[in-house]
Design a protein around this motif. Structure first.
Motif, short mmCIF file in Angstrom:
data_model
loop_
_atom_site.label_atom_id
_atom_site.label_comp_id
_atom_site.label_asym_id
_atom_site.label_seq_id
_atom_site.Cartn_x
_atom_site.Cartn_y
_atom_site.Cartn_z
N LEU A 43 0.97 -1.47 -0.19
CA LEU A 43 0.07 -0.05 0.07
C LEU A 43 1.12 0.70 0.12
N ARG A 44 0.44 2.66 -0.50
CA ARG A 44 1.22 3.10 -0.91
C ARG A 44 0.58 4.68 -0.36
N LEU A 45 0.65 5.32 0.04
CA LEU A 45 -0.11 7.04 0.92
C LEU A 45 0.04 7.79 -0.28
N ILE A 46 -1.09 8.60 -0.29
CA ILE A 46 -1.13 9.45 -1.52
C ILE A 46 -1.49 10.70 -0.72
N TYR A 47 -2.21 10.87 -0.17
CA TYR A 47 -2.28 11.96 1.08
C TYR A 47 -2.70 11.29 2.60
N TYR A 48 -2.98 11.98 3.30
CA TYR A 48 -3.04 12.12 4.68
C TYR A 48 -3.54 13.79 4.91
N SER A 49 -4.74 12.96 6.25
CA SER A 49 -5.18 14.77 6.84
C SER A 49 -5.44 14.21 8.28
N PHE A 50 -5.25 15.11 9.06
CA PHE A 50 -4.70 14.95 10.79
C PHE A 50 -6.39 15.92 11.38
N ASP A 51 -6.91 16.67 10.50
CA ASP A 51 -8.13 17.19 10.58
C ASP A 51 -8.73 18.04 9.86
N VAL A 52 -9.43 18.71 9.57
CA VAL A 52 -10.12 19.47 8.28
C VAL A 52 -9.45 20.79 7.92
N LYS A 53 -8.46 21.21 9.18
CA LYS A 53 -7.90 21.86 8.42
C LYS A 53 -5.70 21.86 7.58
N ASP A 54 -5.97 20.21 8.40
CA ASP A 54 -4.41 19.32 7.81
C ASP A 54 -4.44 18.84 6.67
N ILE A 55 -3.53 19.30 5.70
CA ILE A 55 -3.53 18.44 4.41
C ILE A 55 -2.04 18.28 4.54
N ASN A 56 -2.10 17.22 4.57
CA ASN A 56 -0.42 16.30 3.67
C ASN A 56 -0.17 15.30 2.98
N LYS A 57 0.87 15.55 2.06
CA LYS A 57 0.97 15.06 0.97
C LYS A 57 1.87 13.04 1.50
N GLY A 58 1.04 12.32 0.99
CA GLY A 58 2.08 11.37 0.83
C GLY A 58 3.10 10.81 -0.33
N GLU A 59 3.93 9.55 0.06
CA GLU A 59 4.36 8.83 -0.93
C GLU A 59 4.63 9.02 -2.33
N ILE A 60 3.44 9.14 -2.87
CA ILE A 60 3.16 9.44 -4.42
C ILE A 60 1.95 10.25 -4.30
N SER A 61 1.86 11.73 -4.05
CA SER A 61 0.97 12.35 -4.52
C SER A 61 0.91 12.93 -6.29
N ASP A 62 1.98 13.27 -6.58
CA ASP A 62 1.26 13.66 -7.80
C ASP A 62 0.66 12.79 -8.38
N GLY A 63 -0.40 14.49 -9.46
CA GLY A 63 -1.14 13.38 -10.53
C GLY A 63 -2.06 13.86 -9.52
N TYR A 64 -2.49 13.31 -8.40
CA TYR A 64 -3.16 13.70 -6.92
C TYR A 64 -4.00 14.95 -5.90
N SER A 65 -4.82 15.15 -5.96
CA SER A 65 -5.63 16.15 -5.43
C SER A 65 -6.54 15.35 -4.41
N VAL A 66 -6.91 16.31 -3.64
CA VAL A 66 -7.70 15.73 -2.03
C VAL A 66 -8.06 17.40 -1.66
N SER A 67 -9.59 16.83 -1.08
CA SER A 67 -10.37 17.54 0.03
C SER A 67 -11.20 17.36 0.99
N ARG A 68 -10.58 18.38 2.31
CA ARG A 68 -11.66 17.23 3.48
C ARG A 68 -12.27 18.50 3.41
N GLN A 69 -13.82 18.39 3.03
CA GLN A 69 -14.43 18.73 3.46
C GLN A 69 -15.43 19.06 4.82
N ALA A 70 -14.95 18.22 5.30
CA ALA A 70 -15.66 17.81 6.92
C ALA A 70 -14.70 17.00 7.69
#
Lengths: 114, 109
Positions: A43-70
């Motif tokens: 398993l390879r980590l793309i993105y992670y978020s520890f709370d709504v205002k916290d977004i972090n890139k993982g190992e393979i974030s290129d070509g991806y984006s994320v949104s933490r709506q809630a």
């Protein structure tokens, strides 16, 4: 009902299309993750978020984006899908009060890019 | 670089015992996890080791030796439903999980 729900479960799309994978959870966890799984690879980590205002890139974030709506929702987008993004994608959550590596996974979203 | 090695595939007989090994080289260590993943399904948490020694949970046990960078998952009294992939993962110094590719366990009657 599953505690971590992913939609869609299966998707076939064409190169260049924009795709969104959605994840919602009822576990009340603050931490959420997006992974991809390919045969023969871990398993390879793309993105992670520890709370709504916290977004972090993982190992393979290129070509991806994320949104933490809630707290309960974490979406993964492929802005312009390419064939090597064909994979099984998992959303996961964890509770900061428990061991950091104890994850709860959704059922997976199988994406095929033609 | 960080690396986790486990055998690609193992075969065992129903009712027997099987040991799945995992060796790791990571930047720091904050725990080792084993997950079970049935084909087409999500991984589910099995066990956690952070100190050396054996942790037993029913038919499943997990062992850790931090000095050797080594763990194993021991499955006793194998049942057909134990046919699955078993994933080893290490929490590194940044509290990121590093995953092995998994060991596919085939149980034969």
């Amino acid at each position: 009902d599953a505690d971590v729900t992913q939609t869609p479960r299966n998707r076939i799309t064409k190169t260049g299309k924009r795709i969104m994978l959605e994840c919602s959870q009822t576990k009340g966890h603050d931490r959420m993750y997006w992974y991809r799984q390919d045969p023969g690879l871990g398993l390879r980590l793309i993105y992670y978020s520890f709370d709504v205002k916290d977004i972090n890139k993982g190992e393979i974030s290129d070509g991806y984006s994320v949104s933490r709506q809630a707290q309960a929702k974490f979406s993964l987008s492929l802005e312009s899908a390419i064939p090597n993004q064909t994979a099984l994608y998992f959303c996961a959550t964890s509770d900061e009060q428990r061991e950091a590596g104890e994850l709860f996974f959704g059922e997976g979203s199988r994406l095929t890019v033609l | 670089g960080q690396n986790i090695d486990q055998p690609t595939e193992m075969t065992a007989t129903e009712g027997a015992i099987v040991q799945i090994n995992c060796t790791y080289q990571t930047s720091g260590f904050n725990g080792l996890f084993w997950y079970q993943q049935h084909a087409g399904e999500a991984p589910t948490f099995l066990s956690y080791n952070v100190l050396d020694g054996l942790e037993e949970k029913g038919r499943f046990s997990s062992f850790l030796s931090r000095s050797k960078g080594y763990s194993y998952l021991l499955l006793k009294e194998l049942q057909m439903k134990d046919s699955a992939s078993y994933l080893c993962a290490v929490l590194d110094s940044n509290y990121q999980l590093i995953w092995g590719a998994g060991t596919k366990l085939i149980i034969k009657p």
